[in-house]
Structures are given as structure tokens and as C-alpha cells.
Design a protein around this motif. Structure first.
Motif, PDB file in Angstrom:
ATOM      1  N   GLN A 131      -7.157 -34.187 -32.788  1.00  0.00           N
ATOM      2  CA  GLN A 131      -6.355 -35.378 -32.586  1.00  0.00           C
ATOM      3  C   GLN A 131      -6.925 -36.141 -31.391  1.00  0.00           C
ATOM      4  O   GLN A 131      -7.526 -35.533 -30.493  1.00  0.00           O
ATOM      5  N   PRO A 132      -6.747 -37.464 -31.346  1.00  0.00           N
ATOM      6  CA  PRO A 132      -7.269 -38.209 -30.192  1.00  0.00           C
ATOM      7  C   PRO A 132      -6.838 -37.627 -28.852  1.00  0.00           C
ATOM      8  O   PRO A 132      -7.628 -37.591 -27.908  1.00  0.00           O
ATOM      9  N   ARG A 133      -5.603 -37.135 -28.778  1.00  0.00           N
ATOM     10  CA  ARG A 133      -5.130 -36.578 -27.504  1.00  0.00           C
ATOM     11  C   ARG A 133      -5.839 -35.283 -27.137  1.00  0.00           C
ATOM     12  O   ARG A 133      -5.760 -34.827 -25.987  1.00  0.00           O
ATOM     13  N   GLU A 134      -6.519 -34.669 -28.115  1.00  0.00           N
ATOM     14  CA  GLU A 134      -7.217 -33.404 -27.868  1.00  0.00           C
ATOM     15  C   GLU A 134      -8.682 -33.599 -27.502  1.00  0.00           C
ATOM     16  O   GLU A 134      -9.375 -32.623 -27.184  1.00  0.00           O
ATOM     17  N   LEU A 135      -9.159 -34.834 -27.534  1.00  0.00           N
ATOM     18  CA  LEU A 135     -10.583 -35.070 -27.281  1.00  0.00           C
ATOM     19  C   LEU A 135     -10.979 -34.735 -25.849  1.00  0.00           C
ATOM     20  O   LEU A 135     -12.126 -34.365 -25.589  1.00  0.00           O
ATOM     21  N   GLY A 136     -10.038 -34.867 -24.919  1.00  0.00           N
ATOM     22  CA  GLY A 136     -10.363 -34.613 -23.522  1.00  0.00           C
ATOM     23  C   GLY A 136     -10.930 -33.229 -23.297  1.00  0.00           C
ATOM     24  O   GLY A 136     -11.873 -33.054 -22.505  1.00  0.00           O
ATOM     25  N   ALA A 137     -10.414 -32.228 -23.997  1.00  0.00           N
ATOM     26  CA  ALA A 137     -10.899 -30.860 -23.824  1.00  0.00           C
ATOM     27  C   ALA A 137     -12.334 -30.734 -24.304  1.00  0.00           C
ATOM     28  O   ALA A 137     -13.147 -30.032 -23.683  1.00  0.00           O
ATOM     29  N   HIS A 138     -12.673 -31.403 -25.399  1.00  0.00           N
ATOM     30  CA  HIS A 138     -14.047 -31.342 -25.913  1.00  0.00           C
ATOM     31  C   HIS A 138     -15.004 -32.105 -24.984  1.00  0.00           C
ATOM     32  O   HIS A 138     -16.144 -31.671 -24.782  1.00  0.00           O
ATOM     33  N   VAL A 139     -14.537 -33.212 -24.433  1.00  0.00           N
ATOM     34  CA  VAL A 139     -15.358 -33.968 -23.484  1.00  0.00           C
ATOM     35  C   VAL A 139     -15.594 -33.142 -22.225  1.00  0.00           C
ATOM     36  O   VAL A 139     -16.711 -33.091 -21.696  1.00  0.00           O
ATOM     37  N   ASP A 140     -14.552 -32.467 -21.732  1.00  0.00           N
ATOM     38  CA  ASP A 140     -14.710 -31.620 -20.541  1.00  0.00           C
ATOM     39  C   ASP A 140     -15.689 -30.485 -20.806  1.00  0.00           C
ATOM     40  O   ASP A 140     -16.461 -30.089 -19.914  1.00  0.00           O
ATOM     41  N   TRP A 141     -15.670 -29.931 -22.000  1.00  0.00           N
ATOM     42  CA  TRP A 141     -16.572 -28.823 -22.353  1.00  0.00           C
ATOM     43  C   TRP A 141     -18.027 -29.257 -22.369  1.00  0.00           C
ATOM     44  O   TRP A 141     -18.924 -28.509 -21.997  1.00  0.00           O
ATOM     45  N   ALA A 142     -18.270 -30.489 -22.780  1.00  0.00           N
ATOM     46  CA  ALA A 142     -19.633 -30.949 -23.048  1.00  0.00           C
ATOM     47  C   ALA A 142     -20.350 -31.401 -21.784  1.00  0.00           C
ATOM     48  O   ALA A 142     -19.745 -31.900 -20.838  1.00  0.00           O
ATOM     49  N   ASP A 143     -21.668 -31.224 -21.794  1.00  0.00           N
ATOM     50  CA  ASP A 143     -22.531 -31.820 -20.778  1.00  0.00           C
ATOM     51  C   ASP A 143     -22.908 -33.249 -21.174  1.00  0.00           C
ATOM     52  O   ASP A 143     -23.107 -34.106 -20.323  1.00  0.00           O
TER      53      ASP A 143
END
Length: 838
Positions: free
Chosen positions: A436-448
Motif C-alpha cells: 500500500q502507498p502508506r507501506e512504501l516508507g519501509a521499503h524506501v528505508d530498506w533500500a540504498d
């Protein structure tokens, strides 16, 4: 990249050369005289500062007498090398700071060569000079290495200088004995860490610069010669060991990420103890309970000072932790690069460094137990985020994102993330997740690194902020605002105008934020360069570093699988009622959208069918696989015209569903040619028709309307026929030629083979692959990236003359009213500048 021409004095920055003296006046005077007499750099663009670190002898008087043009700064106490350099830097006027050991002498081109690099490459924050011994025969510094336990070292030191180190390259750090740093940047990062006093302050500075996205560039033409004895004359080996051990732990603690530090710090501290006991040849079992039978007493045990150094270093590292913690928080917040990014610059991170048997055994054990090979070899993490459906049936954006993830996963840990409601992917060698759009932050934080498309940036507001340090790649292969000009024809004018403004704002937000951009063709590249220029992204610094601007915006077209298509089952011929095995099939491989012109194609097939009864036109997919994409009016117009002309299910066939991506080759292999037709408008000019690549993959001759980049390819490579827009007769003739002229069709297929090789996904994604191997913020997004040479502020008299000239100009233009208006505007600007400066 060639070195910039610095013959024009107006482009030369003021360079402040900083020399620190501590009871070494003889060497310092020799160094200062060389700076005055030997440099090929204008004296009026050179400022020399000498800090005396409370020598307590006659150093200051002697230096002032021998070098009266040098600015001498007296410290009230010994600040060490780091503190002395910082003191001088705070008093320097130059745009560039040059640090030179007092027991070194510069080559004639030392300053000029370093300045040329800083002028030519705006992403270089510091230049590391080449340093040889005093006679110029042996290497002192040509490259830096860093171990996983924080100890920096000079690679190749002591080797004969045989010319093998005369190529410029990026390094993790330069030696403080001969180093250039942009003055604004040096101030922004807080200069050298004075807690280090001496040793590794240069390692720590270079490490921090690299973490913040700046490059440290070794430049062999910037040459110095170093005695390498004066500064160490009064430092015992035990004190040196102590400082090296303590400062290595401090640098490690400040600069490693949380994840890496959790493994590396305890291992590094344990290894420091083993290094101490091994160096001092201490019996590590002397207090074992099993040795109680031996004579025991409470008498002191002698211990070598070099062994004591390691233990005291850990003790004092603990004392430093409260202040280091604040520094660590600052560095971790400012970093834009990962530990994995810097591993190549560490050269040999797993190097044990000390050839002591017991020490080497402990090193190997700690590396294995703490998994340090995994930590310092951790693959880079990349999130590829799309808003499209990821399933067996995928359209262009998802197909593109899928293959990006596939190619990048060969070297990195990749997640393909879709915010679409429909995520049911085929089997993949990388993670595919729905969010969900609200869950994207976790994937962005994970990524370099984050690679995004479409509206994704709008779903992660934190990523849009200027202070965001995440590396962002924006895939702008789809000029959505141009598509909307056509697609929006079916809506009312007010909504169409608002939608266009909204989509344009979405794209502008990406263009302002991105560190690297991908487009699909050279035509698109020219288009997006205009956008970037209008938003101020094409800065002089970026242009000087890369006149092609490909470091910011590169062409990455759609690609093809490297494996030729293989039939897995029947698809059209002999399967679809009304199409026999011997019929000639024209394939429309893709959706029917408003910017296409299938209507002229229907008229052409209608005319061709009058003389060729076996011609068949097959529309591969009428309904888009993404449920969020509504059917456009052009699709129904196409069905209606086919019915009116009596073509439906006789000469024209519609596949209403979308063909699964893994089965499309069966349809392509059943066709005799591929077709794409469109109107003549702006969208066409910058479009990239991905269906044409499927035609190339399967070796189909192409019939296309003129006006887009693929029309140029078809014409230039002679792999089909290009026709004018909205000309049914020309289109009918072209179809007849590729379907029935067997010699012409065979020649087209022969020419397609080499073209196809250029478009494999591995080939077309090469710019993205290269960027992800060494990701950095765009040059204009680096903090403290102001121009190196600035226009000097006018003096009071000159400023008054300028203001009087402006007053006369405003009065002539509009009288007192214009003068008052301009004065009010200027006051508002000045007030705004003061507020921003607070």
C-alpha cells in the motif's frame, strides 16, 4: 576527463596553504620558501598560513623573519595536527584549503594540478596528492586502504616509484601531508576531528566526505616530497600505537552504519586486545585457574609499553564515547552512501595488517564468528517501485520494472515493489512484493537506491524533501503529460486542464529530486534536457564535469530478452476461427489507446482485402491488464469501424483479454509482420513504441507510421516500411510489400538480427547498471556545492557607483514611482536573506 585550462587568472580560486609547525622551524622554513619560490601558481591567488602549535622555542620569530609574507598564527597550546589545521582553516580566506606537512616540499605543479581537478569535476570534494620520499624515488602515498577494524594505511608505501601509480583514481582518503579540500565543504563537515590529535584524522575526513556523496580524487600530477621524520621525532612507538588504536576505533564508531557497527565494533575491540598481547608477547594463559599450582604472588607483572598502548586505547575510546556519539548521530544523518558503496575504496577490507601468528589466528576467528565477510561484502539494496500490475499479464511499465529488477539482481539485492492492487507475479529470482502507498516508507528505508516510475514519488513525501539523502533514480521513459494531452480529449476542458497541471507537477517533482534519470530515446533525452534546464538542474558545475550530461540523464530504451523466442503452443493460425495456417497475419501487439491511429489501419486492410483475400489483422490485447487503466474511446471506435466496414471476424480479429507475458512469443511467431500506426502530434514525436521491440525480438518486418524514434530506426536500418500518417493507400501498399514480397521480407529479417542484439535488456540497461555500481547524489544535490570561484563583492565606492547608475536607470524608466517600487522590492529581498541566514 581532461584537466581544465587554468591559463586565465580570472578562473583561478584563491588557495590557502596551511602548514602546522611544532618545534620544527628548520623544516617549516624550507617548506615555506618552496611555496614562495617553486610553485607554478600566481602569488596573488595564493595565501600561506603557518600555525605554531605552542612550540615554546624560537620557532615563531625565525619563521616570521624567514618568511615575512606568510601569515603566522600562534596557538596557546599544542592542538595537534588536526586542531592546528582547523585553527588555520577558520582564519583562511581561500575557496580551496591546501594542507601540507612542514617536512614536505611541493612540486612546481602541486597546486595547479589539484585546482584543475576541483574546477573540472564538481563532485570531487578533496584532491589527494601523490607523495614521494624526499629524493623522489620511493612511494609515500599513492592510494589509501582501510581495514574492517578501522585502521587506515598507505598502500604501496616504500615501493619504488616505477610509474605504475600515475593514473588518477578515486580513493577513500588522502594523506593529510598533502591534501586539498574545498573550503566551504571543509567547514560544512566540521574539518578534521580534533579529538584524534594526530593519526587517522585524514582517514576519518575522507571517509566522511565519501559517505556524504563527495569524491576524494588521487591526482598524481599534484606531487610533493616528504621527509617523514620531523613530525614523528618526539613521538615514541608506544604513543604512536596508542593513537593509532584509539583513533581507529573512533573512526569506526563514527562512520559505520548501525548494522555493520553491531558486528565490527566488538570484533575490532577484541582484536585490539589480541594485537596488544601478541605485540608484547604476553602469556595470555598466566591467570588460568588450571595454573594454580604454580608459584603465585601479588608482585607486579612487567608489561611492554607497546602492549599497554592497545589496552589504554580501548579505555580512552570509552572515555570519548559520549562526545563521539553526538558526532556519530550527525554523520549517520548526513550520509548518502552505504558501507557497501565504500568497500571498493577500502581496497582490501579483510586485510589483517599485522603478521603476528597469534594475532592472525584471532583475526580469522573473529571474521568467521561475527560474519564480517558477509558484512563488508553485503550486496547493495535496490528497490524498484512501480504503480503497475505485476502478474502473468503485464503492460509496459511493469515489464520495464521487472527487467530492471532482473538485471540488477545479478549484482545486488533487489525488491520489485508494486503499489497496484493486482500483484501475482511469475516466478522470479528476486523479491516481488505488494505494498500500500502508506507501506512504501519501509521499503524506501530498506533500500540504498530507489528506482521509481510514474506517480510513486508522490506516495513517499519524505523522499521528495530536499534534505532526503536517499539515492533516487527516476525512470521518465513515459512523458505522461504529453500522453494526457491525447488521452484527456475524452474529458471536459476544465478537468483536462487540471489533470495536465497535476501530471506536470508530478514530473517536475521527480526532475527536481532525482539523482539519475532514465529516458527511452535520444529524442526523449533532448526533451527532458529542456525540462531539466528550465528547472535549473543543468548547473555550470554539472556541465563542466560532464558536458554531455549523461551522468544525470541517460538513454535506457525498452529491451528484449537475450534468448530468442521459442514457441510453447499454438496461438493464432489454425487456432482462431477465421484464420487458417496459410493466411498472412498482420499483428497489432499492444493496447488501443487515444494516441494511436488504428482507424487508418482498418481502412488500409479493407482496401488490401479486396485484392488479397488471405490478409488478417489481429489486435493482441484490447483490455489493459491494469484494472486502474480505463478503456479509452479509441478502442470502441476501432470496433465500431471494423463492424461498419464488414471486417470483424473476417479480416480483422480482436483479442479482448491481455496475453500473458510468458506466452506472447506464440502470437508473435504466428505473425508475418508487425504494425504500429499513430497520428502526427507531439506525443508521437517523443513516444517510444515498445511493441516494435517485440516485432524485432521475433524477427517480424515492421510497418510503421512516420514521426517517432522507431520510424527513424526502421528507415535507417531498412527493417520494414515507413508510411505517412493517415494515408490508407500508402499503408495498404506497405503491408502488401512486407507480406507478399518474399525477397523483401527476407532481407528485412536478415537486417533485424544485428539490430536486435543492441536492444537486449542487459545491453540497454547498462547505464543503470553502471550507476548502481557506484551510486552518488547528483552534483547539484551535494551539500556545500557552491561555485569554487566566486565573483568578488564590490568595494564601497564601486557599490555606490553601481547603485547610482541603477537609480538613474529606474528614474528614466518610470520616474519616482518606479524608483519606489524597485527600492521596496530590494528591501524585501534583503529581509528575506537575513531571515534565511538565521
Amino acid at each position: 576527463m581532461g584537466v581544465a585550462d587554468l591559463s586565465d587568472r580570472s578562473v583561478l580560486p584563491l588557495v590557502s596553504v596551511i602548514v602546522v609547525n611544532y618545534r620544527g622551524a628548520d623544516d617549516t622554513i624550507t617548506c615555506l620558501r618552496a611555496l614562495r619560490d617553486e610553485l607554478d601558481y600566481p602569488a596573488d591567488r595564493l595565501e600561506v598560513l603557518c600555525v605554531d602549535n605552542a612550540s615554546g622555542d624560537d620557532s615563531v620569530e625565525r619563521i616570521r623573519a624567514a618568511a615575512p609574507d606568510v601569515r603566522v598564527i600562534e596557538s596557546d597550546r599544542n592542538l595537534g595536527f588536526a586542531g592546528g589545521c582547523n585553527l588555520a582553516a577558520r582564519n583562511a580566506s581561500g575557496e580551496v584549503l591546501a594542507f601540507l606537512n612542514n617536512d614536505a616540499r611541493p612540486d612546481r605543479a602541486w597546486v595547479r594540478a589539484a585546482v584543475a581537478v576541483l574546477r573540472a569535476e564538481p563532485t570531487v570534494g578533496a584532491v589527494a596528492s601523490k607523495v614521494l620520499d624526499w629524493e623522489g624515488r620511493h612511494v609515500d602515498f599513492v592510494d589509501g586502504g582501510l581495514t574492517w577494524f578501522g585502521m587506515g594505511y598507505k598502500r604501496h608505501a616504500g615501493e619504488v616509484d616505477d610509474g605504475s601509480h600515475d593514473a588518477a583514481r578515486d580513493v577513500l582518503f588522502g594523506t593529510g601531508s598533502a591534501l586539498f579540500v574545498r573550503a566551504e565543504l571543509f567547514a560544512a563537515v566540521g574539518g578534521f576531528d580534533e579529538r584524534f590529535f594526530m593519526f587517522y584524522e585524514d582517514v576519518d575526513l575522507g571517509w566522511r566526505l565519501n559517505l556524504r556523496g563527495w569524491r576524494v580524487r588521487y591526482e598524481p600530477r599534484s606531487l610533493t616530497f616528504h621527509r617523514h621524520h620531523a613530525s614523528m621525532a618526539e613521538v615514541s612507538s608506544a604513543r604512536e600505537h596508542y593513537l593509532l588504536e584509539r583513533n581507529a576505533l573512533a573512526a569506526l564508531y563514527k562512520n559505520l552504519s548501525d548494522e555493520t557497527l553491531a558486528r565490527a565494533l566488538p570484533a575490532a575491540m577484541a582484536l585490539a586486545v589480541r594485537r596488544a598481547t601478541a605485540r608484547g608477547e604476553i602469556d595470555p594463559t598466566q591467570l588460568e585457574i588450571t595454573r594454580r599450582g604454580e608459584r603465585e604472588d601479588d608482585s607486579p607483572v612487567p608489561i611492554d609499553r607497546s602492549a599497554l598502548a592497545g589496552m589504554l586505547a580501548i579505555d580512552q575510546f570509552v572515555e570519548m564515547l559520549p562526545s563521539l556519539r553526538r558526532s556519530r548521530e550527525e554523520e549517520q544523518q548526513a550520509r548518502v552512501r552505504t558501507d557497501a558503496d565504500l568497500v571498493p575504496l577500502m581496497r582490501k577490507a579483510m586485510e589483517p595488517a599485522y603478521p603476528l601468528p597469534r594475532y592472525l589466528a584471532a583475526h580469522d576467528a573473529l571474521v568467521e564468528v561475527f560474519g564480517l565477510d558477509e558484512v563488508f561484502g553485503r550486496p547493495r539494496r535496490i528497490a524498484v517501485i512501480t504503480g503497475d500490475t505485476v502478474s502473468e499479464r503485464m503492460a509496459g511499465p511493469a515489464i520495464r520494472a521487472w527487467h530492471m529488477a532482473e538485471v540488477l539482481s545479478a549484482e545486488h539485492e533487489v525488491r520489485l515493489v508494486s503499489v497496484n492492487a493486482l500483484v501475482n507475479p511469475p516466478e522470479a529470482g528476486f523479491a516481488v512484493v505488494a505494498a500500500q502507498p502508506r507501506e512504501l516508507g519501509a521499503h524506501v528505508d530498506w533500500a540504498d537506491i530507489v528506482v521509481l516510475q510514474g506517480h510513486v514519488l508522490e506516495m513517499v513525501p519524505a523522499l521528495k524533501k530536499a534534505e532526503s539523502r536517499k539515492i533516487v533514480v527516476c525512470d521518465v521513459y513515459d512523458p505522461m503529460h504529453l500522453e494526457l494531452l491525447e488521452q484527456g480529449r475524452d474529458t471536459d476542458d476544465e478537468r483536462r486542464a487540471k489533470d495536465l497541471i497535476g501530471v506536470t507537477n508530478v514530473l517536475n517533482a521527480q526532475l527536481r529530486r532525482g539523482d539519475f534519470f532514465l529516458c527511452a530515446s535520444e529524442r526523449q533525452r533532448h526533451f527532458w534536457l529542456g525540462h531539466l534546464a528550465s528547472l535549473g538542474r543543468l548547473t555550470p558545475g554539472l556541465y563542466d564535469n560532464d558536458p554531455t550530461v549523461r551522468s544525470l540523464l541517460s538513454v535506457v530504451p525498452f529491451g528484449l530478452p537475450s534468448v530468442p523466442p521459442r514457441r510453447t503452443g499454438p496461438a493464432i493460425k489454425g487456432v482462431r476461427p477465421g484464420i487458417s495456417a496459410d493466411d498472412k497475419v498482420v499483428l497489432w501487439a499492444g493496447g488501443v489507446y487515444s494516441w494511436f491511429d488504428p482507424l487508418t489501419l482498418l481502412h488500409a486492410v479493407h482496401r488490401l482485402a479486396e485484392r488479397r483475400a488471405d490478409v488478417r489483422l489481429f489486435f493482441l490485447g484490447m483490455k489493459h491488464p491494469n484494472p486502474d487503466v480505463p478503456e479509452m474511446g479509441m478502442a470502441e471506435q476501432t470496433r465500431a469501424l471494423a463492424r461498419r466496414l464488414g471486417l470483424t471476424d473476417k479480416f480483422v480479429f480482436f483479442n479482448e483479454s491481455w496475453v500473458p507475458y510468458g506466452e506472447r512469443q506464440n502470437y508473435l511467431l504466428d505473425a508475418d509482420c508487425g504494425v504500429t500506426t499513430h497520428f502526427e502530434h507531439v506525443e508521437t514525436t517523443f513516444a517510444f513504441r515498445t511493441r516494435v521491440l517485440d516485432y524485432l525480438w521475433s524477427g517480424l518486418p515492421v510497418v510503421t507510421t512516420d514521426g517517432d524514434s522507431f520510424a527513424d530506426l526502421v528507415r535507417d536500418e531498412r527493417i520494414g516500411v515507413v508510411v505517412p500518417p493517415e494515408d490508407p493507400d500508402a499503408l495498404a501498399a506497405a503491408l502488401e510489400q512486407v507480406l507478399y514480397d518474399e525477397e523483401f521480407a527476407a532481407e528485412c529479417r536478415r537486417r533485424i538480427d544485428p539490430v536486435r542484439e543492441r536492444f537486449t535488456w542487459e545491453s540497454v540497461l547498462a547505464p543503470l547498471t553502471e550507476f548502481c555500481r557506484d551510486p552518488r547524489p547528483a552534483a547539484d544535490r551535494l551539500p556545500a556545492s557552491a561555485p569554487l570561484v566566486r565573483t568578488p563583492r564590490p568595494g564601497r565606492v564601486a557599490a555606490m557607483r553601481r547603485d547610482l547608475a541603477l537609480l538613474r536607470e529606474y528614474f528614466d524608466a518610470g520616474g519616482p514611482v518606479e524608483v519606489a517600487r524597485r527600492a521596496t522590492g530590494r528591501l524585501r529581498r534583503l529581509a528575506g536573506e537575513r531571515l534565511r541566514g538565521r
